[in-house]
Design a protein around this motif. Structure first.
Motif, PDB file in Angstrom:
ATOM      1  N   LYS A 114      56.739  15.970 -29.714  1.00  0.00           N
ATOM      2  CA  LYS A 114      55.545  15.275 -29.269  1.00  0.00           C
ATOM      3  C   LYS A 114      54.301  16.130 -29.478  1.00  0.00           C
ATOM      4  O   LYS A 114      53.246  15.631 -29.829  1.00  0.00           O
ATOM      5  N   THR A 115      54.431  17.399 -29.165  1.00  0.00           N
ATOM      6  CA  THR A 115      53.254  18.259 -29.251  1.00  0.00           C
ATOM      7  C   THR A 115      52.975  18.719 -30.670  1.00  0.00           C
ATOM      8  O   THR A 115      51.903  19.237 -30.942  1.00  0.00           O
ATOM      9  N   GLY A 117      51.676  18.459 -34.151  1.00  0.00           N
ATOM     10  CA  GLY A 117      50.662  17.624 -34.764  1.00  0.00           C
ATOM     11  C   GLY A 117      49.620  18.489 -35.433  1.00  0.00           C
ATOM     12  O   GLY A 117      49.821  19.694 -35.631  1.00  0.00           O
ATOM     13  N   LYS A 144      45.960   7.567 -36.034  1.00  0.00           N
ATOM     14  CA  LYS A 144      46.839   8.519 -35.369  1.00  0.00           C
ATOM     15  C   LYS A 144      47.067   9.753 -36.236  1.00  0.00           C
ATOM     16  O   LYS A 144      46.921   9.718 -37.457  1.00  0.00           O
ATOM     17  N   GLU A 145      47.467  10.848 -35.543  1.00  0.00           N
ATOM     18  CA  GLU A 145      47.865  12.100 -36.188  1.00  0.00           C
ATOM     19  C   GLU A 145      46.768  12.665 -37.095  1.00  0.00           C
ATOM     20  O   GLU A 145      47.030  13.185 -38.184  1.00  0.00           O
ATOM     21  N   SER A 150      46.547  16.331 -27.422  1.00  0.00           N
ATOM     22  CA  SER A 150      47.518  15.358 -26.914  1.00  0.00           C
ATOM     23  C   SER A 150      47.565  14.122 -27.804  1.00  0.00           C
ATOM     24  O   SER A 150      46.613  13.850 -28.553  1.00  0.00           O
ATOM     25  N   PRO A 151      48.678  13.345 -27.722  1.00  0.00           N
ATOM     26  CA  PRO A 151      48.776  12.127 -28.538  1.00  0.00           C
ATOM     27  C   PRO A 151      47.687  11.110 -28.236  1.00  0.00           C
ATOM     28  O   PRO A 151      47.376  10.262 -29.078  1.00  0.00           O
ATOM     29  N   GLN A 154      42.728  10.644 -30.536  1.00  0.00           N
ATOM     30  CA  GLN A 154      42.876  10.062 -31.870  1.00  0.00           C
ATOM     31  C   GLN A 154      41.529  10.022 -32.593  1.00  0.00           C
ATOM     32  O   GLN A 154      40.474  10.252 -31.999  1.00  0.00           O
TER      33      GLN A 154
END
Length: 291
Positions: A114-115, A117, A144-145, A150-151, A154
């Motif tokens: 998850k982390t 990126g 995204k990404e 954090s996710p 964006q």
């Protein structure tokens, strides 16, 4: 005469005393016989008592021996059961530890996944976007990404595409006519329209909406079997397919506003239709926020 009488008296007394002694001897013999007779059962009883006592002692010792054996077996079983329980407990603890380690490793792997990126916002800023939390309003759409952190953080890409049709001041979405509607998700020929129709003039020039790379021809067949030409344009932020045009080329880099080709004359094929090009995102999402 007197002498004879004395002798006779003496003899009488002597006989009497002998008779008395014999009676006493007989009585003594009788008493001894009775005592012997009485002593035999007592001796036999004593023997029987000692034998029964011995039997009871042997039974008691056997019971004690069996009791000791039972206690030993119980102790062994208890010890064995305790050992088995300890081994089971250790196995359970080992199993729980293994499961915990596995779960922990999976959790760590998931958290790492998850982390994992981008380490910076360069990917967003390079395509003209702004990194922010996706709970904020974005005049365009989120990618995204593209941002570090954090996710929920964006890349907001504003709707800043150029006008596609030369001679028009803005990208106008085709309305409805007898051939259908041009809005995203509208009904078209019995199917859902996963694109947006931009009103253009027949044979008018079509410009690149953003800077990117041409990635080859695209096409499809209509109900009458006619092949509609198109081209694919993409960059790290966007990917679109542009239909109903005749491209000048199908490969290579282009800049925003460069001429891609011209619009095919739809009026010659569908009389009364609003002339347009079709703009479709490669992931079939809605391109409306960008036009």
């Amino acid at each position: 005469m007197l002498v004879k009488t004395s002798l006779l008296l003496c003899l009488f007394l002597l006989g009497l005393s002998l008779g008395v002694e014999k009676e006493r001897e007989g009585e003594g013999k009788n008493r001894k016989g009775k005592e012997q007779k009485a002593s035999v059962p007592i001796h036999n009883k004593a023997r029987a008592g000692s034998a029964s006592a011995t039997a009871r002692a042997s039974v008691r010792s056997g019971a004690e021996h069996s009791g000791h054996k039972g206690q030993a077996k119980k102790a062994d079983s208890h010890t064995g059961g305790a050992a088995q329980e300890r081994s089971k407990g250790q196995a359970k603890r080992v199993g729980n530890t293994t499961v915990a380690k596995t779960v922990g490793s999976n959790t760590v792997a998931k958290s790492r996944k998850k982390t994992t990126g981008p380490r910076s916002d360069a990917g967003c800023t390079a395509v003209g976007g702004i990194c922010q939390r996706n709970t904020y309003v974005c005049q365009g759409r989120y990618l995204k990404e593209k941002c570090a952190g954090s996710p929920g953080r964006q890349c907001c890409m504003p709707g800043a595409w150029d006008v596609l049709c030369a001679g028009h001041h803005h990208n106008r979405v085709r309305g409805c006519d007898r051939f259908g509607c041009g809005a995203f998700n509208s009904a078209s020929s019995g199917a859902v329209h996963k694109g947006v129709d931009i009103v253009c003039d027949d044979y008018g020039n079509i410009n690149a909406p953003f800077t990117g790379t041409l990635a080859g021809p695209v096409g499809r067949r209509g109900p009458d079997g006619i092949q509609f030409d198109g081209v694919k344009l993409s960059n790290p932020a966007h990917c679109v397919k542009i239909f109903n045009i005749r491209p000048q080329r199908y490969m290579g880099p282009v800049s925003q506003g460069d001429t891609l080709g011209y619009l095919l004359p739809l009026q010659e094929r569908f009389s009364g239709i609003t002339s347009h090009l079709e703009l479709q995102m490669c992931d079939l999402s809605d391109p409306t926020p960008f036009i």
